[in-house]
Scaffold this motif. Sequence first.
Motif, PDB file in Angstrom:
ATOM      1  N   PHE A  21       0.793  -1.228   0.000  1.00 42.94           N
ATOM      2  CA  PHE A  21       0.000   0.000   0.000  1.00 42.94           C
ATOM      3  C   PHE A  21       0.828   1.283   0.000  1.00 42.94           C
ATOM      4  O   PHE A  21       1.474   1.595  -0.988  1.00 42.94           O
ATOM      5  N   LEU A  22       0.830   2.039   1.108  1.00 41.85           N
ATOM      6  CA  LEU A  22       1.467   3.355   1.085  1.00 41.85           C
ATOM      7  C   LEU A  22       2.966   3.241   0.871  1.00 41.85           C
ATOM      8  O   LEU A  22       3.555   4.022   0.113  1.00 41.85           O
ATOM      9  N   ARG A  31       4.499   0.930  -0.704  1.00 40.34           N
ATOM     10  CA  ARG A  31       4.651   0.563  -2.113  1.00 40.34           C
ATOM     11  C   ARG A  31       4.472   1.780  -3.020  1.00 40.34           C
ATOM     12  O   ARG A  31       5.189   1.948  -4.018  1.00 40.34           O
ATOM     13  N   ALA A  32       3.513   2.647  -2.660  1.00 42.75           N
ATOM     14  CA  ALA A  32       3.282   3.862  -3.446  1.00 42.75           C
ATOM     15  C   ALA A  32       4.510   4.768  -3.412  1.00 42.75           C
ATOM     16  O   ALA A  32       4.894   5.361  -4.432  1.00 42.75           O
ATOM     17  N   PHE A  33       5.147   4.885  -2.249  1.00 39.26           N
ATOM     18  CA  PHE A  33       6.380   5.683  -2.161  1.00 39.26           C
ATOM     19  C   PHE A  33       7.474   5.093  -3.038  1.00 39.26           C
ATOM     20  O   PHE A  33       8.165   5.822  -3.763  1.00 39.26           O
ATOM     21  N   VAL A  34       7.655   3.783  -2.978  1.00 41.25           N
ATOM     22  CA  VAL A  34       8.708   3.146  -3.772  1.00 41.25           C
ATOM     23  C   VAL A  34       8.447   3.344  -5.262  1.00 41.25           C
ATOM     24  O   VAL A  34       9.350   3.719  -6.029  1.00 41.25           O
ATOM     25  N   SER A  35       7.219   3.081  -5.692  1.00 39.90           N
ATOM     26  CA  SER A  35       6.888   3.194  -7.121  1.00 39.90           C
ATOM     27  C   SER A  35       7.082   4.618  -7.618  1.00 39.90           C
ATOM     28  O   SER A  35       7.642   4.839  -8.715  1.00 39.90           O
ATOM     29  N   GLU A  36       6.632   5.605  -6.844  1.00 45.03           N
ATOM     30  CA  GLU A  36       6.773   6.996  -7.271  1.00 45.03           C
ATOM     31  C   GLU A  36       8.231   7.429  -7.278  1.00 45.03           C
ATOM     32  O   GLU A  36       8.676   8.133  -8.198  1.00 45.03           O
ATOM     33  N   ALA A  37       8.993   7.008  -6.276  1.00 44.81           N
ATOM     34  CA  ALA A  37      10.408   7.376  -6.242  1.00 44.81           C
ATOM     35  C   ALA A  37      11.164   6.784  -7.427  1.00 44.81           C
ATOM     36  O   ALA A  37      11.987   7.461  -8.062  1.00 44.81           O
ATOM     37  N   LEU A  38      10.895   5.527  -7.752  1.00 42.73           N
ATOM     38  CA  LEU A  38      11.549   4.911  -8.901  1.00 42.73           C
ATOM     39  C   LEU A  38      11.150   5.601 -10.198  1.00 42.73           C
ATOM     40  O   LEU A  38      11.974   5.790 -11.097  1.00 42.73           O
ATOM     41  N   ASP A  47      14.826   8.099  -8.579  1.00 40.81           N
ATOM     42  CA  ASP A  47      15.542   7.974  -7.317  1.00 40.81           C
ATOM     43  C   ASP A  47      16.083   6.555  -7.148  1.00 40.81           C
ATOM     44  O   ASP A  47      15.553   5.599  -7.732  1.00 40.81           O
ATOM     45  N   GLN A  48      17.111   6.422  -6.334  1.00 34.40           N
ATOM     46  CA  GLN A  48      17.649   5.113  -5.984  1.00 34.40           C
ATOM     47  C   GLN A  48      16.985   4.668  -4.682  1.00 34.40           C
ATOM     48  O   GLN A  48      17.067   5.378  -3.676  1.00 34.40           O
ATOM     49  N   VAL A  49      16.344   3.512  -4.700  1.00 29.81           N
ATOM     50  CA  VAL A  49      15.527   3.088  -3.572  1.00 29.81           C
ATOM     51  C   VAL A  49      16.013   1.747  -3.020  1.00 29.81           C
ATOM     52  O   VAL A  49      16.187   0.783  -3.760  1.00 29.81           O
ATOM     53  N   THR A  50      16.207   1.735  -1.711  1.00 26.18           N
ATOM     54  CA  THR A  50      16.453   0.500  -0.974  1.00 26.18           C
ATOM     55  C   THR A  50      15.237   0.242  -0.090  1.00 26.18           C
ATOM     56  O   THR A  50      14.756   1.163   0.580  1.00 26.18           O
ATOM     57  N   THR A  51      14.724  -0.975  -0.078  1.00 25.55           N
ATOM     58  CA  THR A  51      13.645  -1.322   0.832  1.00 25.55           C
ATOM     59  C   THR A  51      14.158  -2.304   1.882  1.00 25.55           C
ATOM     60  O   THR A  51      15.021  -3.135   1.603  1.00 25.55           O
ATOM     61  N   PHE A  52      13.614  -2.186   3.075  1.00 24.53           N
ATOM     62  CA  PHE A  52      14.011  -3.049   4.188  1.00 24.53           C
ATOM     63  C   PHE A  52      12.745  -3.636   4.789  1.00 24.53           C
ATOM     64  O   PHE A  52      11.914  -2.923   5.362  1.00 24.53           O
ATOM     65  N   ASN A  53      12.563  -4.943   4.606  1.00 21.17           N
ATOM     66  CA  ASN A  53      11.366  -5.599   5.127  1.00 21.17           C
ATOM     67  C   ASN A  53      11.631  -7.094   5.284  1.00 21.17           C
ATOM     68  O   ASN A  53      12.659  -7.606   4.862  1.00 21.17           O
ATOM     69  N   ARG A  54      10.658  -7.778   5.875  1.00 16.05           N
ATOM     70  CA  ARG A  54      10.811  -9.212   6.150  1.00 16.05           C
ATOM     71  C   ARG A  54      10.418 -10.093   4.963  1.00 16.05           C
ATOM     72  O   ARG A  54      10.626 -11.307   4.995  1.00 16.05           O
ATOM     73  N   GLY A  55       9.795  -9.494   3.949  1.00 15.91           N
ATOM     74  CA  GLY A  55       9.387 -10.276   2.793  1.00 15.91           C
ATOM     75  C   GLY A  55       8.158 -11.118   3.041  1.00 15.91           C
ATOM     76  O   GLY A  55       7.951 -12.126   2.357  1.00 15.91           O
ATOM     77  N   ARG A  56       7.305 -10.705   3.980  1.00 19.62           N
ATOM     78  CA  ARG A  56       6.142 -11.513   4.329  1.00 19.62           C
ATOM     79  C   ARG A  56       4.819 -10.910   3.891  1.00 19.62           C
ATOM     80  O   ARG A  56       3.843 -11.626   3.671  1.00 19.62           O
ATOM     81  N   SER A  57       4.735  -9.599   3.799  1.00 19.42           N
ATOM     82  CA  SER A  57       3.430  -8.936   3.644  1.00 19.42           C
ATOM     83  C   SER A  57       3.025  -8.671   2.208  1.00 19.42           C
ATOM     84  O   SER A  57       1.845  -8.601   1.899  1.00 19.42           O
ATOM     85  N   GLY A  58       3.983  -8.488   1.335  1.00 17.09           N
ATOM     86  CA  GLY A  58       3.657  -8.157  -0.046  1.00 17.09           C
ATOM     87  C   GLY A  58       4.798  -8.523  -0.967  1.00 17.09           C
ATOM     88  O   GLY A  58       5.770  -9.170  -0.556  1.00 17.09           O
ATOM     89  N   THR A  59       4.684  -8.090  -2.213  1.00 20.61           N
ATOM     90  CA  THR A  59       5.729  -8.365  -3.200  1.00 20.61           C
ATOM     91  C   THR A  59       6.578  -7.115  -3.400  1.00 20.61           C
ATOM     92  O   THR A  59       6.086  -5.990  -3.300  1.00 20.61           O
ATOM     93  N   ASP A  60       7.849  -7.311  -3.679  1.00 22.66           N
ATOM     94  CA  ASP A  60       8.761  -6.187  -3.864  1.00 22.66           C
ATOM     95  C   ASP A  60       8.505  -5.501  -5.205  1.00 22.66           C
ATOM     96  O   ASP A  60       8.148  -6.138  -6.200  1.00 22.66           O
ATOM     97  N   VAL A  61       8.715  -4.195  -5.221  1.00 25.13           N
ATOM     98  CA  VAL A  61       8.566  -3.416  -6.449  1.00 25.13           C
ATOM     99  C   VAL A  61       9.826  -3.593  -7.287  1.00 25.13           C
ATOM    100  O   VAL A  61      10.935  -3.332  -6.800  1.00 25.13           O
ATOM    101  N   GLY A 114      -6.863   3.779  -2.559  1.00 20.94           N
ATOM    102  CA  GLY A 114      -5.996   3.597  -3.711  1.00 20.94           C
ATOM    103  C   GLY A 114      -5.667   2.135  -3.932  1.00 20.94           C
ATOM    104  O   GLY A 114      -5.944   1.276  -3.092  1.00 20.94           O
ATOM    105  N   PRO A 115      -5.085   1.816  -5.104  1.00 19.30           N
ATOM    106  CA  PRO A 115      -4.685   0.436  -5.381  1.00 19.30           C
ATOM    107  C   PRO A 115      -3.787  -0.122  -4.289  1.00 19.30           C
ATOM    108  O   PRO A 115      -3.016   0.602  -3.676  1.00 19.30           O
ATOM    109  N   TYR A 116      -3.901  -1.403  -4.038  1.00 23.29           N
ATOM    110  CA  TYR A 116      -3.183  -2.123  -2.994  1.00 23.29           C
ATOM    111  C   TYR A 116      -3.656  -1.723  -1.592  1.00 23.29           C
ATOM    112  O   TYR A 116      -2.943  -1.905  -0.610  1.00 23.29           O
TER     113      TYR A 116
END
Length: 356
Positions: A11-12, A14-21, A25-39, A159-161
């Motif tokens: 959701f939100l 993901r929206a930040f990552v998609s808009e930044a890309l 922008d260069q984006v690093t995400t930090f998560n457990r990989g459990r809740s959703g799919t990576d952008v 919004g989507p997601y």
Amino acid sequence: MRLLVLGGSVFLGRAFVSEALRRGDQVTTFNRGRSGTDVPGAEVVRGDRENDDDLRRLVEDRRWDAVIDTCGYVPQVVGRSARALSGHADAYLFVSSVHAYADWPEHRVDEGSALHPCPPDAGPDADVPYNTLKAGCERAVEAGFDGRLLILNPGLITGPYEQVPRLTWWLTRIASGGPVLAPGDPGRAMQLVDARDIAAFGLDRLTAGTTGRFLVSGVPGNTTVGALLDECVRVTGSDAAPVWADDAFLREQGVAEWTELPMWAPDGPEMAGVWLPSSDKALQAGLRCRPVADTVRDMWAWIRDENVSADQAAERGQGIDREKERRILTAWAATRGNDAGAGARDAGGHGAGAGD
């Protein structure tokens, strides 16, 4: 910019990552990989923000222009992340909530309104509600991060997601057709904001080096309950027909406000300010909000593409049981002394759509 997004797969975030890309922008995400799919396009670092070793591994030999935190819910946990990232980023954007304000939803709030009392070190076992914890999370960032701070307080995000599937439920329910129980006054004004618009505003403010706090609840009165459901009927192509029952009747029937009929906020002092948070400061600073009709259209496209069902909304505690809806529609028709809701027995739906 070089950005670190805590979370970033739902959701939100993901929206930040998609808009930044999209902006380059260069984006690093930090998560457990459990809740959703990576952008696609983001660098992915797996880890748990509650684990000190994971945080040390994340920041080793790294520095970012800004951290974006969309998934902080416990002050103690948020404070640990803020301290670990202090010195490794120039700015920290924390997405809080309108829930952090002590006077909401009873009253209209703005950036100067009082927050709930909550210490910055409150832990996961603290006997306090979500609203209070959000205020403590804000204080945890302020206490733990040495750099520029930007706090966003959204209202109801769509919004989507969509993470809490409120509008998702309405779309899937309406897609299945038939009489649809609709809450209260169709002319009741609402205030919705699209996650993608919050993300664009937050990134604009980071780029500009802005600090401080912004309520980002969208444009006041940007839709009504009736217009929102009408738009759901239009985009789904359904034969659904909203049947409007008044607040008092719905309460008598034991309908849970806000959840069984998602976003239903009955008239009364306890909800008097629910759709009135002031976004004036953010709008003057450049918050641009797309029409709600565009959000509804894009959400319906996402629902179809991802095969999202009404059952998934129910799993998140949103939406009324279909048999209960039928009973209430029948009872409402009886109070009107006519057959206006006689089709309630067919409210199980007979149109094609994602709700089937």
